[in-house]
Motif scaffolding. Structure first.
Motif, mmCIF file in Angstrom:
data_model
loop_
_atom_site.group_PDB
_atom_site.id
_atom_site.type_symbol
_atom_site.label_atom_id
_atom_site.label_comp_id
_atom_site.label_asym_id
_atom_site.label_seq_id
_atom_site.Cartn_x
_atom_site.Cartn_y
_atom_site.Cartn_z
ATOM 1 N N ASP A 343 58.279 -59.481 5.750
ATOM 2 C CA ASP A 343 58.419 -59.359 7.204
ATOM 3 C C ASP A 343 59.312 -58.178 7.566
ATOM 4 O OD1 ASP A 343 56.849 -61.608 7.491
ATOM 5 O OD2 ASP A 343 58.521 -62.969 7.937
ATOM 6 N N THR A 344 60.376 -58.003 6.798
ATOM 7 C CA THR A 344 61.292 -56.896 7.055
ATOM 8 C C THR A 344 60.598 -55.552 6.887
ATOM 9 O OG1 THR A 344 63.245 -58.177 6.409
ATOM 10 C CG2 THR A 344 63.417 -55.770 6.267
ATOM 11 N N VAL A 345 59.846 -55.397 5.800
ATOM 12 C CA VAL A 345 59.142 -54.132 5.563
ATOM 13 C C VAL A 345 58.057 -53.918 6.618
ATOM 14 C CG1 VAL A 345 57.744 -52.811 3.933
ATOM 15 C CG2 VAL A 345 59.659 -54.181 3.105
ATOM 16 N N GLN A 346 57.383 -54.982 7.025
ATOM 17 C CA GLN A 346 56.375 -54.846 8.071
ATOM 18 C C GLN A 346 56.997 -54.289 9.337
ATOM 19 O OE1 GLN A 346 54.248 -58.477 8.958
ATOM 20 N NE2 GLN A 346 52.732 -57.430 10.204
ATOM 21 N N GLY A 347 58.223 -54.697 9.621
ATOM 22 C CA GLY A 347 58.903 -54.210 10.813
ATOM 23 C C GLY A 347 59.284 -52.739 10.751
ATOM 24 N N LEU A 348 59.203 -52.133 9.560
ATOM 25 C CA LEU A 348 59.530 -50.711 9.424
ATOM 26 C C LEU A 348 58.373 -49.811 9.828
ATOM 27 C CD1 LEU A 348 61.314 -50.810 5.941
ATOM 28 C CD2 LEU A 348 62.386 -50.825 8.203
ATOM 29 N N GLY A 349 57.177 -50.387 9.929
ATOM 30 C CA GLY A 349 56.014 -49.586 10.281
ATOM 31 C C GLY A 349 55.421 -48.878 9.084
ATOM 32 N N ALA A 350 54.527 -47.936 9.358
ATOM 33 C CA ALA A 350 53.780 -47.260 8.292
ATOM 34 C C ALA A 350 54.693 -46.509 7.338
ATOM 35 C CB ALA A 350 52.765 -46.293 8.901
ATOM 36 N N GLY A 351 55.864 -46.084 7.796
ATOM 37 C CA GLY A 351 56.779 -45.338 6.938
ATOM 38 C C GLY A 351 57.368 -46.156 5.811
ATOM 39 N N GLY A 352 57.174 -47.471 5.870
ATOM 40 C CA GLY A 352 57.711 -48.323 4.820
ATOM 41 C C GLY A 352 56.823 -48.449 3.601
ATOM 42 N N ARG A 353 55.597 -47.909 3.681
ATOM 43 C CA ARG A 353 54.661 -48.060 2.567
ATOM 44 C C ARG A 353 55.184 -47.381 1.306
ATOM 45 N NH1 ARG A 353 49.906 -50.130 3.173
ATOM 46 N NH2 ARG A 353 49.042 -49.011 1.384
ATOM 47 N N PHE A 354 55.179 -48.137 0.214
ATOM 48 C CA PHE A 354 55.546 -47.667 -1.127
ATOM 49 C C PHE A 354 56.984 -47.148 -1.209
ATOM 50 C CE2 PHE A 354 50.855 -46.885 -0.902
ATOM 51 C CZ PHE A 354 50.508 -48.009 -1.641
ATOM 52 N N ALA A 355 57.828 -47.527 -0.246
ATOM 53 C CA ALA A 355 59.235 -47.140 -0.285
ATOM 54 C C ALA A 355 60.141 -48.317 -0.627
ATOM 55 C CB ALA A 355 59.667 -46.542 1.056
ATOM 56 N N HIS A 356 59.560 -49.517 -0.671
ATOM 57 C CA HIS A 356 60.376 -50.709 -0.893
ATOM 58 C C HIS A 356 59.668 -51.643 -1.862
ATOM 59 C CE1 HIS A 356 62.900 -49.314 2.393
ATOM 60 N NE2 HIS A 356 61.771 -49.040 3.035
ATOM 61 N N ARG A 357 60.447 -52.414 -2.579
ATOM 62 C CA ARG A 357 59.894 -53.258 -3.632
ATOM 63 C C ARG A 357 60.570 -54.620 -3.650
ATOM 64 N NH1 ARG A 357 61.603 -49.875 -8.962
ATOM 65 N NH2 ARG A 357 61.771 -51.907 -9.970
ATOM 66 N N ILE A 358 59.870 -55.600 -4.199
ATOM 67 C CA ILE A 358 60.417 -56.942 -4.368
ATOM 68 C C ILE A 358 60.479 -57.238 -5.854
ATOM 69 C CG2 ILE A 358 60.118 -59.397 -3.905
ATOM 70 C CD1 ILE A 358 58.688 -58.709 -1.349
ATOM 71 N N GLU A 359 61.660 -57.694 -6.304
ATOM 72 C CA GLU A 359 61.869 -58.010 -7.708
ATOM 73 C C GLU A 359 61.627 -59.496 -7.963
ATOM 74 O OE1 GLU A 359 62.680 -55.210 -9.559
ATOM 75 O OE2 GLU A 359 62.478 -54.269 -7.590
ATOM 76 N N HIS A 360 60.860 -59.801 -8.986
ATOM 77 C CA HIS A 360 60.649 -61.133 -9.563
ATOM 78 C C HIS A 360 59.419 -61.863 -9.018
ATOM 79 C CE1 HIS A 360 64.365 -60.273 -11.482
ATOM 80 N NE2 HIS A 360 65.108 -60.461 -10.393
ATOM 81 N N VAL A 361 59.397 -62.248 -7.743
ATOM 82 C CA VAL A 361 58.205 -62.897 -7.151
ATOM 83 C C VAL A 361 57.677 -63.991 -8.082
ATOM 84 C CG1 VAL A 361 56.080 -62.464 -5.870
ATOM 85 C CG2 VAL A 361 57.624 -60.555 -6.347
ATOM 86 N N GLU A 362 58.500 -64.992 -8.363
ATOM 87 C CA GLU A 362 58.125 -65.972 -9.383
ATOM 88 C C GLU A 362 57.135 -67.023 -8.892
ATOM 89 O OE1 GLU A 362 61.573 -67.590 -11.293
ATOM 90 O OE2 GLU A 362 62.179 -65.644 -12.115
ATOM 91 N N THR A 363 57.124 -67.310 -7.607
ATOM 92 C CA THR A 363 56.133 -68.246 -7.073
ATOM 93 C C THR A 363 55.732 -67.764 -5.680
ATOM 94 O OG1 THR A 363 55.685 -70.551 -6.429
ATOM 95 C CG2 THR A 363 57.973 -69.798 -6.273
ATOM 96 N N ALA A 364 54.443 -67.567 -5.486
ATOM 97 C CA ALA A 364 53.976 -67.014 -4.205
ATOM 98 C C ALA A 364 52.668 -67.681 -3.812
ATOM 99 C CB ALA A 364 53.766 -65.508 -4.318
ATOM 100 N N PRO A 365 52.557 -68.179 -2.567
ATOM 101 C CA PRO A 365 51.316 -68.801 -2.109
ATOM 102 C C PRO A 365 50.218 -67.767 -1.901
ATOM 103 C CG PRO A 365 52.921 -68.694 -0.328
ATOM 104 C CD PRO A 365 53.631 -68.233 -1.563
ATOM 105 N N ASP A 366 48.985 -68.236 -1.826
ATOM 106 C CA ASP A 366 47.832 -67.343 -1.731
ATOM 107 C C ASP A 366 47.957 -66.345 -0.590
ATOM 108 O OD1 ASP A 366 46.682 -68.625 -3.871
ATOM 109 O OD2 ASP A 366 45.384 -69.910 -2.663
ATOM 110 N N GLY A 367 48.383 -66.814 0.575
ATOM 111 C CA GLY A 367 48.409 -65.947 1.747
ATOM 112 C C GLY A 367 49.396 -64.805 1.646
#
Length: 526
Positions: A343-367
């Protein structure tokens, strides 16, 4: 015509460059690739000072990168007795009884949560075998520790404490510390009074560690902390770092504008084969510690709070750094933590693409999966962590999450199929640094993730090369074997893409080259 310092011939080169996918020879000059092709393409680059290495049919790929590691801070984390082989409480007690003392302390690391068999982590379980010694035993997740009564006394910890970040000195019903310290601020209370290795010891260990990493085929690591710039800088001036290090200093809850400005000022600090680039955040902790931020509480009733007590403050900090052109990496294990970062990266707009990353993501729902690709958020995953879980979901990680969420373990292939960039790493010293193990477990996940399909051989290789380069904002200079790209190269005795995963885990390393410097030579015809 200028000449090359290094020419590699007789190789089976997988370049990952769509303009020329395969080759047999590579020339290197001034730390970058000067030519790629066959013998005739590199012949004119040869001069009297050129070192020519015949790879005799070895498989040459872009230099492998660990996208999440702690090779400097980890020197302190991985101090003392290695408890990673302990499987039950009796084994732990025996290991502590026999452990060597460090200035009178019993220090250990790599302790598996599953050792306690579902019991609460409590100093009473081990106190009698310590002989009154202060003890600090770091659990494998790096986010919690078990300490003894003597250690608590030396640190002056007699009851609960309040912290700006989500941390806890766990106490019993009478307010007495149990010895279980959860998250960084709580652990630091005792870590501050522990013995610390000398500069000379740390320097020696750093060089040994980086050399050992290079021997597995690693040429680079994204370091998810600031490490020790003075130590690294001094070592880099005394010798050539075998592994290229890119540091991302931490931004913790409570950081104000001045703190953020200091993080911006650190960007670009560098020396040969090291630099500061990016900032690391924590949105939550770990599942086993009860600090992963989940949409719904875990089976112990925990996990409903973020590491940043005010998640909006995290978002504001990311916005300020993004506006200054700083890339961010955020530790987010639970589904609520991952959602908030997206949600935070979405709020940055198009300039946020490929500039930010998430570490680990151990459990994530389909959506959640498709949002990574839609927003251009890089997923940084650590496949070796799956070894701390069990296929029957009888481990602490799975029991805390429950069957539905445990079935969504480490969805690396699902993220790739959704179109996401997936960078791969070990998180050493949480898991071993051997990059061959990263490649192997990415293709054949273990434990709770074993029911899902892993990555293909090519996808796994990309996770440690082209996708890691994207994660660092270096896709134009790293991750491929092409003229003008960094001369970071790894040669194996087998094809890491086509060979079975179990064979890749033990693949002979023929050569590792970092910035044109031969960091490791195998024993066979190199």
């Amino acid at each position: 015509m200028p000449t090359a310092e290094l020419i590699l011939t007789g190789a089976k080169v997988r370049t990952l460059d769509p303009d020329r996918p395969h080759a047999t020879a590579v020339a290197v000059r001034d730390g970058v690739i000067a030519a790629v092709g066959d013998e005739t393409d590199v012949r004119d680059w040869r001069g009297p000072g050129t070192e020519v290495v015949s790879l005799a049919g070895a498989h040459l790929v872009p230099g492998l990168v660990d996208a999440h590691s702690h090779p400097v801070w980890g020197l302190d984390m991985a101090t003392g007795a290695d408890l990673s082989g302990v499987r039950d409480l009796d084994g732990l007690r025996g290991a502590l009884r026999d452990a060597s003392r460090i200035d009178g302390w019993v220090i250990g690391f790599g302790l598996d949560h599953n050792v306690f068999g579902g019991r609460p982590v409590h100093r009473a379980l081990v106190e009698d075998v310590l002989g009154g010694a202060p003890a600090f035993l770091r659990l494998y997740d790096g986010h919690s520790a078990l300490v003894s009564e003597a250690a608590l006394a030396l640190a002056g910890v007699t009851g609960p404490r309040s912290f700006v970040q989500r941390s806890e000195v766990v106490c019993d019903g009478d307010g007495r510390p149990t010895g279980h310290l959860v998250e960084h601020a709580a652990m630091e209370l005792v870590a501050e009074v522990m013995p610390r290795p000398s500069y000379a010891e740390r320097r020696t260990r750093l060089v040994e560690l980086l050399s050992a990493m290079a021997a597995t085929g690693l040429t680079g690591a994204h370091v998810m902390d600031l490490g020790d710039p003075e130590l690294v800088g001094a070592v880099a001036e005394e010798t050539v770092l075998p592994v290229r290090l890119r540091f991302a200093p931490w931004c913790m809850p409570g950081a104000d504008r001045e703190d953020l400005d200091e993080l911006v000022a650190l960007q670009g600090r560098r020396g040969r084969h090291w630099r500061v680039g990016g900032v690391k955040f924590f949105m939550d902790g770990t599942v086993e510690g009860g600090t992963a931020w989940l949409e719904h509480a875990d089976c112990h009733g925990q996990g409903t709070e973020a590491f940043w007590p005010d998640p909006a403050a995290y978002t504001a900090a990311v916005r300020q750094l993004h506006a200054a052109g700083v890339r961010t990496a955020t530790h987010a294990i639970g589904d609520a933590a991952v959602r908030h970062v997206l949600d935070t990266v979405q709020g940055l707009g198009a300039g946020g693409r490929f500039a930010h990353r998430i570490e680990h993501v151990e459990t994530a729902p389909d959506g959640t999966l498709s949002r990574f690709a839609e927003l251009g958020v890089i997923a940084s995953m650590q496949p070796p962590h799956t070894a701390y879980t069990r296929g029957d979901h009888g481990d602490e990680w799975s029991r805390r999450l429950g069957p539905e969420r445990a079935a969504r373990a480490w969805r690396t292939r699902d993220l790739r199929d959704a179109g996401a960039v997936v960078a791969l790493g070990s998180d050493w010293p949480i898991a071993h640094y051997d990059v061959r193990g990263v490649l192997a477990t990415a293709r054949a996940p273990l434990g709770a993730a074993s029911a899902r399909g892993g990555l293909t051989g090519l996808q796994a290789l990309e996770g440690c090369t082209t996708h890691s380069a994207l994660a660092a904002g270096e896709a134009g200079v790293a991750g491929r074997i092409a003229p003008g790209f960094r001369a970071d190269l790894t040669a194996f005795g087998l094809d890491p893409v086509a060979a079975p995963a179990d064979e890749v885990a033990e693949a002979p390393v023929r050569l590792t080259v970092t910035g044109g410097y031969v960091a490791y030579r195998g024993t066979v015809d190199c």
